[in-house]
Design a protein around this motif. Sequence first.
Motif, PDB file in Angstrom:
ATOM      1  N   SER A  18      33.499  59.191  42.511  1.00 41.18           N
ATOM      2  CA  SER A  18      33.304  57.880  43.135  1.00 41.18           C
ATOM      3  C   SER A  18      31.979  57.940  43.874  1.00 41.18           C
ATOM      4  O   SER A  18      31.887  58.531  44.955  1.00 41.18           O
ATOM      5  CB  SER A  18      34.447  57.551  44.097  1.00 41.18           C
ATOM      6  OG  SER A  18      34.249  56.278  44.695  1.00 41.18           O
ATOM      7  N   GLY A  19      30.942  57.372  43.264  1.00 40.49           N
ATOM      8  CA  GLY A  19      29.597  57.543  43.809  1.00 40.49           C
ATOM      9  C   GLY A  19      29.190  59.000  43.674  1.00 40.49           C
ATOM     10  O   GLY A  19      29.293  59.593  42.590  1.00 40.49           O
ATOM     11  N   ALA A  20      28.728  59.600  44.780  1.00 41.00           N
ATOM     12  CA  ALA A  20      28.367  61.020  44.764  1.00 41.00           C
ATOM     13  C   ALA A  20      29.549  61.918  45.109  1.00 41.00           C
ATOM     14  O   ALA A  20      29.396  63.148  45.126  1.00 41.00           O
ATOM     15  CB  ALA A  20      27.223  61.264  45.744  1.00 41.00           C
TER      16      ALA A  20
END
Length: 207
Positions: A133-135
């Motif tokens: 999730s994102g980074a």
Amino acid sequence: MSVLVAVLVVVAVVAWACSSGGSGPERTSNAQTSPSVTPSADPLLAGLRTLAMGTASPSPTPTTTPKATPAARPKRPGEPCAEEDLVLSLQGGKEQIYSGGARPTFMVTLVNTGPVMCTADVGPRAMEIRITSGADRIWSTADCVSGAGSEVKQLQRGVPYVRSLEWDRRRSSADCRATPPAALPGTYVTTVRMGGLHSTKGVFHLR
């Protein structure tokens, strides 16, 4: 009158003598100083002379014939698959919304496009399914693997290997916690990696 005629005759004689004497040396001088006429060069002789002096076209440079490279030996059945012969793909979870505790499900396929049957490790470490999730790295099949974590399969040409997966909506970590926390609602991305192979991304949402 006789005297006048005699004078005129003398003058005429003197004038003729002067003109005759002057014209003689002048003609001699012109004959001596006039340059001799040289014959014009023959174009044919000039061309032959030029050819004899080495103006002919240079000899062509010898070309090198490329050596034939030996053909690669055919693969033997059962050898490890080459990455260029494998097609890795991911299905499921794309732009889907999972609410009310529903668990995302995924399906991984691996196809051998090589000329013969080959083998590949499809274990959780070699074939990693990862959710981010994102980074933030949320979950991975490579976390907390028991045993060797390898699973070698024979892949026939054109026959896909299929692996199904259901995610329990909990995070994972390398330290193998007993009670991993649940993933929060949001947008997630799942991918499959196998050596240098990467599948397309699947995006889904938790509610």
